[in-house]
Design a protein around this motif. Structure first.
Motif, PDB file in Angstrom:
ATOM      1  N   ALA A 181      63.288  56.646 180.606  1.00  0.00           N
ATOM      2  CA  ALA A 181      64.359  57.308 181.364  1.00  0.00           C
ATOM      3  C   ALA A 181      65.615  56.451 181.389  1.00  0.00           C
ATOM      4  N   ILE A 182      65.454  55.138 181.513  1.00  0.00           N
ATOM      5  CA  ILE A 182      66.622  54.247 181.508  1.00  0.00           C
ATOM      6  C   ILE A 182      67.361  54.364 180.187  1.00  0.00           C
ATOM      7  N   MET A 183      66.615  54.396 179.087  1.00  0.00           N
ATOM      8  CA  MET A 183      67.259  54.500 177.774  1.00  0.00           C
ATOM      9  C   MET A 183      67.935  55.857 177.593  1.00  0.00           C
ATOM     10  N   ALA A 184      67.316  56.908 178.142  1.00  0.00           N
ATOM     11  CA  ALA A 184      67.950  58.224 178.077  1.00  0.00           C
ATOM     12  C   ALA A 184      69.239  58.245 178.883  1.00  0.00           C
ATOM     13  N   ALA A 185      69.223  57.601 180.050  1.00  0.00           N
ATOM     14  CA  ALA A 185      70.428  57.544 180.870  1.00  0.00           C
ATOM     15  C   ALA A 185      71.545  56.779 180.156  1.00  0.00           C
ATOM     16  N   VAL A 186      71.166  55.720 179.454  1.00  0.00           N
ATOM     17  CA  VAL A 186      72.150  54.957 178.678  1.00  0.00           C
ATOM     18  C   VAL A 186      72.789  55.845 177.616  1.00  0.00           C
ATOM     19  N   PHE A 187      71.970  56.581 176.905  1.00  0.00           N
ATOM     20  CA  PHE A 187      72.486  57.473 175.862  1.00  0.00           C
ATOM     21  C   PHE A 187      73.399  58.544 176.459  1.00  0.00           C
ATOM     22  N   LEU A 188      72.974  59.089 177.581  1.00  0.00           N
ATOM     23  CA  LEU A 188      73.761  60.126 178.245  1.00  0.00           C
ATOM     24  C   LEU A 188      75.108  59.582 178.707  1.00  0.00           C
ATOM     25  N   PHE A 189      75.142  58.324 179.112  1.00  0.00           N
ATOM     26  CA  PHE A 189      76.391  57.682 179.526  1.00  0.00           C
ATOM     27  C   PHE A 189      77.420  57.740 178.398  1.00  0.00           C
ATOM     28  N   GLY A 190      76.992  57.408 177.175  1.00  0.00           N
ATOM     29  CA  GLY A 190      77.910  57.461 176.042  1.00  0.00           C
ATOM     30  C   GLY A 190      78.357  58.873 175.733  1.00  0.00           C
ATOM     31  N   ALA A 191      77.399  59.840 175.837  1.00  0.00           N
ATOM     32  CA  ALA A 191      77.766  61.230 175.562  1.00  0.00           C
ATOM     33  C   ALA A 191      78.805  61.727 176.552  1.00  0.00           C
ATOM     34  N   SER A 192      78.696  61.300 177.813  1.00  0.00           N
ATOM     35  CA  SER A 192      79.646  61.770 178.824  1.00  0.00           C
ATOM     36  C   SER A 192      81.041  61.215 178.597  1.00  0.00           C
ATOM     37  N   LEU A 193      81.124  60.032 177.955  1.00  0.00           N
ATOM     38  CA  LEU A 193      82.432  59.433 177.670  1.00  0.00           C
ATOM     39  C   LEU A 193      83.084  60.038 176.435  1.00  0.00           C
ATOM     40  N   GLY A 194      82.300  60.784 175.656  1.00  0.00           N
ATOM     41  CA  GLY A 194      82.836  61.357 174.431  1.00  0.00           C
ATOM     42  C   GLY A 194      82.843  60.394 173.267  1.00  0.00           C
ATOM     43  N   ARG A 195      82.320  59.185 173.458  1.00  0.00           N
ATOM     44  CA  ARG A 195      82.205  58.196 172.380  1.00  0.00           C
ATOM     45  C   ARG A 195      80.813  57.590 172.467  1.00  0.00           C
ATOM     46  N   GLN A 196      79.922  58.122 171.652  1.00  0.00           N
ATOM     47  CA  GLN A 196      78.517  57.778 171.788  1.00  0.00           C
ATOM     48  C   GLN A 196      78.258  56.286 171.622  1.00  0.00           C
ATOM     49  N   GLN A 197      79.052  55.646 170.768  1.00  0.00           N
ATOM     50  CA  GLN A 197      78.827  54.222 170.517  1.00  0.00           C
ATOM     51  C   GLN A 197      79.019  53.369 171.765  1.00  0.00           C
ATOM     52  N   SER A 198      79.714  53.904 172.782  1.00  0.00           N
ATOM     53  CA  SER A 198      79.921  53.152 174.021  1.00  0.00           C
ATOM     54  C   SER A 198      78.602  52.874 174.733  1.00  0.00           C
ATOM     55  N   SER A 199      77.565  53.584 174.369  1.00  0.00           N
ATOM     56  CA  SER A 199      76.264  53.385 175.011  1.00  0.00           C
ATOM     57  C   SER A 199      75.562  52.124 174.557  1.00  0.00           C
ATOM     58  N   LEU A 200      75.952  51.571 173.407  1.00  0.00           N
ATOM     59  CA  LEU A 200      75.193  50.453 172.855  1.00  0.00           C
ATOM     60  C   LEU A 200      75.223  49.214 173.755  1.00  0.00           C
ATOM     61  N   PRO A 201      76.369  48.808 174.309  1.00  0.00           N
ATOM     62  CA  PRO A 201      76.329  47.674 175.236  1.00  0.00           C
ATOM     63  C   PRO A 201      75.425  47.940 176.441  1.00  0.00           C
ATOM     64  N   ALA A 202      75.479  49.164 176.958  1.00  0.00           N
ATOM     65  CA  ALA A 202      74.617  49.501 178.099  1.00  0.00           C
ATOM     66  C   ALA A 202      73.145  49.422 177.699  1.00  0.00           C
ATOM     67  N   LEU A 203      72.821  49.856 176.476  1.00  0.00           N
ATOM     68  CA  LEU A 203      71.443  49.737 175.998  1.00  0.00           C
ATOM     69  C   LEU A 203      71.036  48.272 175.930  1.00  0.00           C
ATOM     70  N   GLY A 204      71.948  47.412 175.446  1.00  0.00           N
ATOM     71  CA  GLY A 204      71.648  45.985 175.385  1.00  0.00           C
ATOM     72  C   GLY A 204      71.363  45.405 176.752  1.00  0.00           C
ATOM     73  N   VAL A 205      72.170  45.754 177.742  1.00  0.00           N
ATOM     74  CA  VAL A 205      71.942  45.269 179.110  1.00  0.00           C
ATOM     75  C   VAL A 205      70.590  45.759 179.623  1.00  0.00           C
TER      76      VAL A 205
END
Length: 778
Positions: free
Chosen positions: A291-315
């Motif tokens: 669920a945490i990883m899904a939330a990270v992915f969703l964070f990038g989708a909400s910003l409109g730039r999916q790659q923005s999720s990668l730092p959050a995934l790293g954290v």
């Protein structure tokens, strides 16, 4: 990018310890050695980032080594001994064929000097109907065995990562205390079990297990053959607890909601879906991580730039492995992280590539963009997990990319309908049945797709055995390719213009597809309505046991015995009955032994059973207690009792009421089923002494004989000669340790057509009242 670099340094520190057994500081030392080259390439501005990266590598290596070198739990001292221990169930049951395995955290052990404190966990295999929620305190008495190590899987190491040091097979169990109804440990388990039962009441097998695997990650009851098909077709991830699966569904929910309620508010349904998954799947550690990883992915989708999720995934990865280092050693966690990273980095670029490809071949009018997005995400996850699949499973699916492009859009439908079926079934069985009618079709299609693609020659191939070093090297190469994909946004493809002719062609294709689906629905659902028009007696292939399904011409159904396993009986009924049929008119228990009664309590939970018939013989086992507790109206039958249904006559030939015998087999109910001019004799497990008494009391001539006691040598030649069957069916398990069927019994059946469930699988003998016809599964 800074956070990504630090997360990679943390993982490098862990990898040095986990893969090569290096000391905890070696990862940091490697980065320090590379520091001059980094500074020369990036300049002094990178010095602080590099210094922190070294600290992360040191921290990751130290944390993992500290966990890996933890002391062996005290309980391990007692391996190989018979002990009495106490502890608390700390996980939901893991169902098997005839057992349910529980993980129990042990805190006390009885020695010669009385009770003393101890520590460690055991995995105890109990009766399949054992029902202990997390938080239940148990006292166990039995032998502590060392977990086995298999040729292709180190089961002992797998359990050791959970601090499980021993296994116990069917120990004596005493409940010391049960948890309160609303205790934090039990409330999610109660909810999840209610959802599990809801889907089991509403769908046949294997679709119920597949739906539970897709919606809740509960795939333990999926048949090995079906799971093998999914694995060979590259679809096994669909039934696992996976961050990529939850990300995929949440992302598509977000995309669908954006045009309706806007980007800002579309986060709500997607986040709600993630929250539902966490609760429904049991709030296990692997579920929360997914669920945490899904939330990270969703964070990038909400910003409109999916790659923005990668730092959050790293954290998130650093936080999760710091909190629970064992996660880093789990293949499921590794696959989930890799798949989520693949979705983030490659997803948008593959979506762009697929859009351009369908335009170039002139199919843009026919392929919905949502299907292209689903295909892109599935390809991204497949590519990103390939090195880990290679190392973990030793096989790579060559049809996986194609299978995922087809299956992933349908996976979203199956996920949604499976969850709705479970929830509706938990609230009201009728509602679950109604939703299950719809959910069945995508689940059945996924099963068919996996089976069909797995059967393609070369669908999957074994790869040379390797280790984690090869996977690490592959990810270094993949990282070099991924860097520009992460650094730059994929181009935006204009919507374009659809010609009227293409639109008409698209509608025609949709209509043709709907027509094909309607034909399939007719044959799968409507055609069996009203019954087969003849009597069908089917020996189900339940292994070393008996279970006979009798279907009357107008579709009334009676089950004689249930074999040894609840899940195996459910699978056989799922194959033998129409998918919409959730009613059984009567269940006969010929005698109370595990190989005949074992599956019946499970069927009472899955089907609406109108009545249960038995002889009154007693056997005080846990399975028979479950039978008594779950069965509907129970009726005692004895010699001379009979009834009729749809022109089919059922007569009890044996035993006499109140018969007492030291051998339960000789109290076995013997049924004669007559339709028109044809007769079936279902002889249970009656043995030589009972057979002689039966010959004295009744005429036993029959066209079809269910051979007594699995064809053992306890059947007399005189009895078989008196029955004089033209067809003899032996219900027996392949490779059973009893030598069934006996050669002398087979010799006495010379002249009859002998059919065996261990060789032919399910055997159906049908009668129109005059003639007998035979169908076999194999």
């Amino acid at each position: 990018m800074t956070l990504v670099a630090w997360a990679l340094a943390w993982l490098a520190g862990i990898a040095a310890v986990a893969l090569w057994g290096a000391p905890w500081w070696i990862g940091g030392a490697w980065l320090a050695a590379a520091l001059p080259a980094v500074l020369a390439w990036l300049g002094r501005r990178a010095a602080l980032v590099a210094a922190v990266a070294i600290l992360f590598a040191l921290g990751g290596g130290w944390r993992f080594e500290h966990w890996e070198s933890r002391p062996v739990p005290d309980l391990a001292r007692y391996l190989g001994r018979t002990v009495t221990i106490e502890g608390v169930v700390d996980a939901e049951a893991d169902p098997g064929q005839t057992t349910a395995a529980f993980r129990i955290r042990i805190d006390r052990i009885r020695t010669n000097d009385g009770w003393r404190d101890t520590g460690g966990r055991v995995r105890a295999s109990l009766n399949q109907y054992a029902d202990y929620l997390p938080g239940t305190r148990l006292r166990l008495e039995g032998r502590l065995d060392d977990p086995p190590v298999f040729d292709e899987f180190d089961y002992r190491a797998y359990l050791a990562r959970q601090d499980v040091v021993a296994t116990m097979l069917r120990p004596k169990v005493e409940v010391v205390a049960r948890p309160g109804k609303w205790e934090p440990a039990t409330a999610p388990a109660r909810l999840r079990l209610a959802l599990d039962r809801g889907i089991q009441r509403s769908l046949p097998e294997p679709e119920a297990s597949l739906g539970a695997g897709i919606a809740f990650g509960r795939d333990a009851t999926l048949p090995d053959a079906v799971y093998g098909d999914f694995r060979d077709a590259g679809l096994a991830h669909l039934v696992a607890v996976s961050g990529s699966n939850v990300s995929f569904v949440a992302a598509l929910a977000f995309v669908v909601a954006v045009p309706v309620i806007g980007r800002k508010w579309s986060l709500l349904p997607a986040a709600g879906l993630i929250a539902f998954y966490v609760v429904a799947a049991g709030m296990r550690a692997s579920v929360v991580r997914a669920a945490i990883m899904a939330a990270v992915f969703l964070f990038g989708a909400s910003l409109g730039r999916q790659q923005s999720s990668l730092p959050a995934l790293g954290v998130a990865v650093v936080a999760m492995t710091a909190w629970s280092p064992s996660a880093a050693a789990e293949a499921g966690f590794q696959l989930s992280v890799a798949a989520t990273a693949g979705l983030i980095v490659f997803g948008s670029w593959l979506h762009y590539a697929l859009r351009m490809a369908v335009r170039r071949v002139g199919l843009a009018a026919f392929v919905p963009d949502l299907a292209l997005a689903a295909g892109a995400l599935s390809l991204a996850a497949t590519v990103a997990t390939l090195p880990l699949v290679w190392v973990t499973f030793g096989r790579v699916s060559l049809v996986g990319p194609l299978a995922n492009v087809v299956a992933e859009p349908l996976f979203v439908v199956a996920f949604t309908l499976s969850a709705l079926t479970a929830a509706a079934g938990a609230a009201w069985p009728g509602a679950g049945w109604a939703v299950g009618l719809v959910a069945y079709f995508p689940l059945a299609f996924l099963t068919w797709l996996a089976r069909t693609l797995a059967a393609v020659p070369g669908a999957s191939t074994g790869v040379p055995a390797t280790n984690g070093t090869a996977a690490a090297a592959a990810y270094v190469v993949m990282g070099a390719v991924a860097w520009p994909a992460y650094r730059y946004l994929a181009p935006v493809v204009p919507a374009g213009h659809r010609l009227r002719r293409a639109r008409v062609a698209g509608y025609s294709a949709i209509g043709a597809g709907a027509g094909c689906a309607a034909v399939a629905v007719w044959f799968m659902s409507a055609a069996p309505v009203g019954g087969p028009g003849e009597l069908e007696v089917t020996a189900l292939d339940v292994g070393q046991g008996d279970s006979i399904l009798v279907t009357t011409p107008h579709g009334r159904r009676y089950l004689v015995d249930g074999g040894p396993s609840g899940i195996e009986l459910a699978r056989e009924l799922g194959a033998a009955l129409p998918h919409w049929e959730r009613r059984i008119d009567g269940v006969f228990l010929t005698h109370p032994q595990e190989d005949h009664a074992g599956g019946l309590p499970a069927i009472f939970a899955r089907y609406r059973v109108a009545a249960a018939f038995e002889t009154g013989a007693v056997n005080p086992t846990e399975t028979l207690r479950a039978f008594a507790a779950r069965s509907p109206e129970r009726r005692l039958l004895g010699q001379g009792d009979s009834f009729e249904a749809d022109g089919v006559r059922f007569e009890v030939l044996w035993p006499a009421r109140g018969l007492a015998s030291g051998d339960l087999n000789d109290t076995s109910m013997v049924l004669r089923v007559t339709y028109g001019e044809t007769t079936f004799l279902l002889a249970g497990d009656i043995e030589r002494e009972g057979q002689q008494a039966l010959l004295t009391a009744s005429q036993v001539v029959a066209d079809v004989l269910k051979v007594p006691h699995h064809g053992s040598k306890t059947t007399s030649a005189a009895f078989l000669s008196a029955v004089e069957p033209s067809v003899a069916v032996i219900s027996v398990g392949a490779g059973n340790p009893y030598g069934h069927p006996a050669q002398e019994t087979l010799a006495a059946l010379d002249g009859a057509l002998v059919l065996r469930t261990d060789e032919q699988g399910r055997v159906t003998v049908a009668s129109d009242g005059k003639r007998i016809t035979v169908r076999t599964e194999r």
